[in-house]
Design an enzyme around this catalytic site. Structure first.
Site, short mmCIF file in Angstrom:
data_model
loop_
_atom_site.label_atom_id
_atom_site.label_comp_id
_atom_site.label_asym_id
_atom_site.label_seq_id
_atom_site.Cartn_x
_atom_site.Cartn_y
_atom_site.Cartn_z
N ASP A 21 47.74 13.32 23.71
CA ASP A 21 47.53 14.10 22.10
C ASP A 21 46.21 15.04 21.88
O ASP A 21 45.91 15.10 21.60
CB ASP A 21 48.60 14.92 21.47
CG ASP A 21 49.95 15.14 22.76
OD1 ASP A 21 49.47 15.27 23.90
OD2 ASP A 21 50.98 15.14 21.83
N ASP A 27 49.98 9.41 19.01
CA ASP A 27 50.01 9.46 20.45
C ASP A 27 48.26 10.32 21.63
O ASP A 27 47.64 10.82 20.71
CB ASP A 27 50.85 10.91 20.69
CG ASP A 27 50.50 10.75 22.75
OD1 ASP A 27 50.02 11.14 23.46
OD2 ASP A 27 52.13 11.33 22.68
N THR A 72 63.40 6.40 28.46
CA THR A 72 63.99 5.09 28.41
C THR A 72 62.75 4.08 28.45
O THR A 72 62.82 3.44 28.43
CB THR A 72 64.45 5.89 30.28
OG1 THR A 72 62.90 5.92 30.56
CG2 THR A 72 64.85 6.49 30.94
N ARG A 124 55.05 8.61 30.36
CA ARG A 124 56.30 7.70 29.89
C ARG A 124 57.17 8.42 29.97
O ARG A 124 57.59 9.60 28.56
CB ARG A 124 55.96 6.39 28.83
CG ARG A 124 56.78 5.72 28.51
CD ARG A 124 55.95 4.98 27.20
NE ARG A 124 56.00 5.65 25.59
CZ ARG A 124 55.47 5.02 24.71
NH1 ARG A 124 55.90 3.72 24.54
NH2 ARG A 124 55.52 5.90 23.30
C1 PRP Z 1 50.56 6.92 26.98
C2 PRP Z 1 49.46 5.66 26.86
C3 PRP Z 1 49.82 4.91 27.75
C4 PRP Z 1 51.52 5.20 27.49
C5 PRP Z 1 52.02 3.49 26.60
O1 PRP Z 1 50.76 7.38 27.81
O2 PRP Z 1 48.43 6.42 27.21
O3 PRP Z 1 50.18 4.77 28.79
O4 PRP Z 1 51.77 5.79 26.97
O5 PRP Z 1 53.36 3.08 26.50
P1 PRP Z 1 53.46 1.82 27.26
O6 PRP Z 1 53.36 0.79 27.10
O7 PRP Z 1 55.65 1.72 26.33
O8 PRP Z 1 53.77 2.37 28.72
P2 PRP Z 1 51.89 8.67 27.38
O9 PRP Z 1 52.97 8.23 29.06
O10 PRP Z 1 51.91 9.52 26.36
O11 PRP Z 1 51.46 9.90 28.61
P3 PRP Z 1 49.88 11.10 28.77
O12 PRP Z 1 48.85 9.67 28.13
O13 PRP Z 1 49.83 12.05 29.40
O14 PRP Z 1 50.00 11.54 26.94
N1 URA Z 2 51.89 5.77 23.53
C1 URA Z 2 50.88 5.90 23.00
O1 URA Z 2 49.73 7.74 22.70
N2 URA Z 2 51.07 5.87 21.05
C2 URA Z 2 51.62 5.16 21.41
O2 URA Z 2 51.85 4.90 19.88
C3 URA Z 2 52.98 4.38 21.89
C4 URA Z 2 52.66 4.84 23.47
#
Ligand code: PRP
Ligand code: URA
Length: 209
Positions: A203, A200, A108, A104
């Site tokens: 993370d 997160d 944006t 994400r």
């Molecule tokens: C997080 C989560 C989803 C997304 C959700 O991923 O695991 O994929 O955000 O957000 P949304 O509903 O607003 O699209 P992230 O982009 O943090 O990637 P990562 O798992 O690699 O840390």
């Molecule tokens: N992605 C995450 O990992 N946590 C949130 O709260 C939203 C998006």
């Protein structure tokens, strides 16, 4: 709540969510909680999977049992969906795993696809998108778009936490897709995080905070 959104009421899920949300829970325990919750949600989400009869010889006799008749593809959204897929593969080792890399954009909040390991012609009956967090819904919608374009006849989504904003967006884009969750939270904050949430999810699983 839309009829196809199922929020688990299982007491063990509630118990594990308390520790998953807690700020001081370290990655090893966080991963094992993600796995434990995912296992229960997987059983709930596959309640309607079709079966076929199979003849089994027990130590005493021969009897008709049933085995899964549908081909199931697990689609973990990288990174955070990985721990969910591992747990579900223990329950259904025959499932295929299609990795989808989406992140994400921090400004944006729109999903960016960076990896897609779907087969050219997936011959699956059911594709299950796995992502613990349904925040704005952008990532889930993008993953489901990809599966539907690839011709997957049935698609469902398993998450752990969702915000109402994400549920509404997913409902508008894909009203036919059943959604299985451990909890529906209150709202998104000003930077798109789920509140009360867990922070997160990627993370916290992989120690990259
Ligand atoms: C997080 C989560 C989803 C997304 C959700 O991923 O695991 O994929 O955000 O957000 P949304 O509903 O607003 O699209 P992230 O982009 O943090 O990637 P990562 O798992 O690699 O840390
Ligand atoms: N992605 C995450 O990992 N946590 C949130 O709260 C939203 C998006």
């Amino acid at each position: 709540m839309p009829a196809h959104v199922h929020v688990s009421t299982h007491p063990l899920i509630q118990d594990k969510l308390a520790r998953l949300r807690a700020i001081h829970t370290k990655p090893p325990e966080f991963r094992s909680l993600i796995a434990a919750i995912s296992r229960v949600l997987f059983f709930e989400a596959t309640r309607d999977v079709l079966l076929k009869p199979v003849l089994v010889t027990t130590p005493l006799t021969t009897t008709t049992c049933h085995e899964v008749a549908e081909k199931i593809g697990l689609v973990p959204v990288l990174r955070a969906g990985l721990g969910m897929a591992d747990a579900m593969l223990e329950a259904l080792p025959e499932a295929a795993v299609w990795h989808l890399g989406l992140y994400r954009d921090h400004v944006t909040l729109k999903p960016v696809t960076y990896y897609n390991k779907l087969p050219a012609k997936p011959d699956m009956d059911l594709g299950i998108v796995l992502d613990p967090m349904l925040a704005t819904g952008g990532s889930a919608i993008a993953a489901i778009d990809i599966l539907k374009k690839a011709g997957t006849p049935k698609v469902s989504f398993i998450g752990i936490l969702a915000a109402p904003e994400g549920i509404a967006a997913l409902q508008e884009a894909h009203p036919d897709v059943p959604v299985f969750l451990a909890a529906l939270d209150l709202h998104l904050n000003e930077v798109g995080y789920i509140v009360p949430g867990l922070g997160d999810a990627g993370d916290r699983q992989f120690g990259t905070c």
